[in-house]
Design a protein around this motif. Structure first.
Motif, PDB file in Angstrom:
ATOM      1  N   SER A  47      16.882  38.286  36.054  1.00  0.00           N
ATOM      2  CA  SER A  47      18.346  38.349  35.994  1.00  0.00           C
ATOM      3  C   SER A  47      18.916  37.557  34.818  1.00  0.00           C
ATOM      4  O   SER A  47      20.125  37.537  34.631  1.00  0.00           O
ATOM      5  CB  SER A  47      18.948  37.834  37.301  1.00  0.00           C
ATOM      6  OG  SER A  47      18.711  36.459  37.447  1.00  0.00           O
ATOM      7  N   MET A  53      18.936  41.976  34.812  1.00  0.00           N
ATOM      8  CA  MET A  53      19.218  42.992  35.824  1.00  0.00           C
ATOM      9  C   MET A  53      19.968  42.377  36.999  1.00  0.00           C
ATOM     10  O   MET A  53      19.852  41.192  37.274  1.00  0.00           O
ATOM     11  CB  MET A  53      17.909  43.606  36.321  1.00  0.00           C
ATOM     12  CG  MET A  53      17.132  44.318  35.232  1.00  0.00           C
ATOM     13  SD  MET A  53      15.706  45.232  35.826  1.00  0.00           S
ATOM     14  CE  MET A  53      14.839  44.037  36.787  1.00  0.00           C
ATOM     15  N   ASP A  54      20.738  43.205  37.687  1.00  0.00           N
ATOM     16  CA  ASP A  54      21.453  42.769  38.878  1.00  0.00           C
ATOM     17  C   ASP A  54      20.494  42.707  40.064  1.00  0.00           C
ATOM     18  O   ASP A  54      19.511  43.441  40.135  1.00  0.00           O
ATOM     19  CB  ASP A  54      22.593  43.730  39.215  1.00  0.00           C
ATOM     20  CG  ASP A  54      23.738  43.637  38.232  1.00  0.00           C
ATOM     21  OD1 ASP A  54      23.798  42.634  37.497  1.00  0.00           O
ATOM     22  OD2 ASP A  54      24.566  44.554  38.208  1.00  0.00           O
ATOM     23  N   LYS A  55      20.807  41.834  41.006  1.00  0.00           N
ATOM     24  CA  LYS A  55      20.055  41.718  42.257  1.00  0.00           C
ATOM     25  C   LYS A  55      20.965  42.169  43.388  1.00  0.00           C
ATOM     26  O   LYS A  55      22.155  41.862  43.399  1.00  0.00           O
ATOM     27  CB  LYS A  55      19.632  40.272  42.524  1.00  0.00           C
ATOM     28  CG  LYS A  55      18.824  39.645  41.431  1.00  0.00           C
ATOM     29  CD  LYS A  55      17.409  40.092  41.487  1.00  0.00           C
ATOM     30  CE  LYS A  55      16.599  39.305  40.456  1.00  0.00           C
ATOM     31  NZ  LYS A  55      15.313  39.869  40.247  1.00  0.00           N
ATOM     32  N   ILE A  56      20.409  42.886  44.344  1.00  0.00           N
ATOM     33  CA  ILE A  56      21.141  43.281  45.534  1.00  0.00           C
ATOM     34  C   ILE A  56      20.684  42.376  46.661  1.00  0.00           C
ATOM     35  O   ILE A  56      19.513  42.354  47.018  1.00  0.00           O
ATOM     36  CB  ILE A  56      20.887  44.750  45.908  1.00  0.00           C
ATOM     37  CG1 ILE A  56      21.343  45.658  44.766  1.00  0.00           C
ATOM     38  CG2 ILE A  56      21.576  45.109  47.211  1.00  0.00           C
ATOM     39  CD1 ILE A  56      21.010  47.117  44.984  1.00  0.00           C
ATOM     40  N   THR A  65      25.758  41.890  48.551  1.00  0.00           N
ATOM     41  CA  THR A  65      26.246  41.256  47.338  1.00  0.00           C
ATOM     42  C   THR A  65      25.397  41.735  46.173  1.00  0.00           C
ATOM     43  O   THR A  65      24.168  41.708  46.247  1.00  0.00           O
ATOM     44  CB  THR A  65      26.145  39.719  47.440  1.00  0.00           C
ATOM     45  OG1 THR A  65      26.843  39.281  48.595  1.00  0.00           O
ATOM     46  CG2 THR A  65      26.715  39.053  46.209  1.00  0.00           C
ATOM     47  N   ILE A  66      26.033  42.173  45.102  1.00  0.00           N
ATOM     48  CA  ILE A  66      25.327  42.572  43.884  1.00  0.00           C
ATOM     49  C   ILE A  66      25.720  41.586  42.795  1.00  0.00           C
ATOM     50  O   ILE A  66      26.891  41.446  42.471  1.00  0.00           O
ATOM     51  CB  ILE A  66      25.687  44.009  43.467  1.00  0.00           C
ATOM     52  CG1 ILE A  66      25.319  44.991  44.577  1.00  0.00           C
ATOM     53  CG2 ILE A  66      24.970  44.376  42.162  1.00  0.00           C
ATOM     54  CD1 ILE A  66      25.778  46.400  44.342  1.00  0.00           C
ATOM     55  N   THR A  67      24.723  40.903  42.218  1.00  0.00           N
ATOM     56  CA  THR A  67      25.016  39.869  41.227  1.00  0.00           C
ATOM     57  C   THR A  67      23.822  39.666  40.303  1.00  0.00           C
ATOM     58  O   THR A  67      22.696  40.035  40.631  1.00  0.00           O
ATOM     59  CB  THR A  67      25.371  38.541  41.921  1.00  0.00           C
ATOM     60  OG1 THR A  67      25.735  37.583  40.940  1.00  0.00           O
ATOM     61  CG2 THR A  67      24.206  38.003  42.714  1.00  0.00           C
ATOM     62  N   ASN A  68      24.089  39.083  39.147  1.00  0.00           N
ATOM     63  CA  ASN A  68      23.008  38.602  38.292  1.00  0.00           C
ATOM     64  C   ASN A  68      23.213  37.117  37.979  1.00  0.00           C
ATOM     65  O   ASN A  68      22.587  36.572  37.088  1.00  0.00           O
ATOM     66  CB  ASN A  68      22.893  39.425  36.999  1.00  0.00           C
ATOM     67  CG  ASN A  68      24.070  39.243  36.082  1.00  0.00           C
ATOM     68  OD1 ASN A  68      25.053  38.614  36.430  1.00  0.00           O
ATOM     69  ND2 ASN A  68      23.966  39.810  34.896  1.00  0.00           N
ATOM     70  N   ASP A  69      24.093  36.483  38.728  1.00  0.00           N
ATOM     71  CA  ASP A  69      24.381  35.064  38.576  1.00  0.00           C
ATOM     72  C   ASP A  69      23.347  34.248  39.357  1.00  0.00           C
ATOM     73  O   ASP A  69      23.215  34.393  40.579  1.00  0.00           O
ATOM     74  CB  ASP A  69      25.796  34.782  39.086  1.00  0.00           C
ATOM     75  CG  ASP A  69      26.146  33.311  39.025  1.00  0.00           C
ATOM     76  OD1 ASP A  69      25.712  32.640  38.070  1.00  0.00           O
ATOM     77  OD2 ASP A  69      26.844  32.836  39.936  1.00  0.00           O
ATOM     78  N   THR A  72      24.673  32.157  42.376  1.00  0.00           N
ATOM     79  CA  THR A  72      24.994  32.972  43.548  1.00  0.00           C
ATOM     80  C   THR A  72      23.724  33.401  44.264  1.00  0.00           C
ATOM     81  O   THR A  72      23.663  33.374  45.497  1.00  0.00           O
ATOM     82  CB  THR A  72      25.802  34.218  43.131  1.00  0.00           C
ATOM     83  OG1 THR A  72      26.973  33.797  42.448  1.00  0.00           O
ATOM     84  CG2 THR A  72      26.179  35.056  44.327  1.00  0.00           C
TER      85      THR A  72
END
Length: 78
Positions: A47, A53-56, A65-69, A72
């Protein structure tokens, strides 16, 4: 064994045998910390960067939650 609730009202159980365990010290603690850091780096590696890439993330109650932070991701993993 006792039932306790967290700040969101979710129940969790505290087992008596956990209190009897001793604290890990010395090289065993170092090895445990290295293993934890390696595991976290493997999770976050894909990420990071401009092509991250985004993580689900799906919570136990079904919240998606969909994020690449990285912050988070780590917050939601606990």
């Amino acid at each position: 064994m006792s039932m306790v609730y967290d700040e969101y009202g979710r129940p969790f159980i505290i087992l008596k045998e956990q209190q009897a365990k001793s604290r890990v010290k010395g090289m065993e603690a170092v090895k445990s910390n290295i293993l934890a850091a390696t595991s976290i780096s493997k999770i976050l590696r894909s990420s990071l960067g401009p092509k991250g890439m985004d993580k689900i993330l799906v919570s136990p109650d079904g919240d998606v939650t969909i994020t690449n932070d990285g912050a988070t991701i780590l917050e939601r993993m606990h």
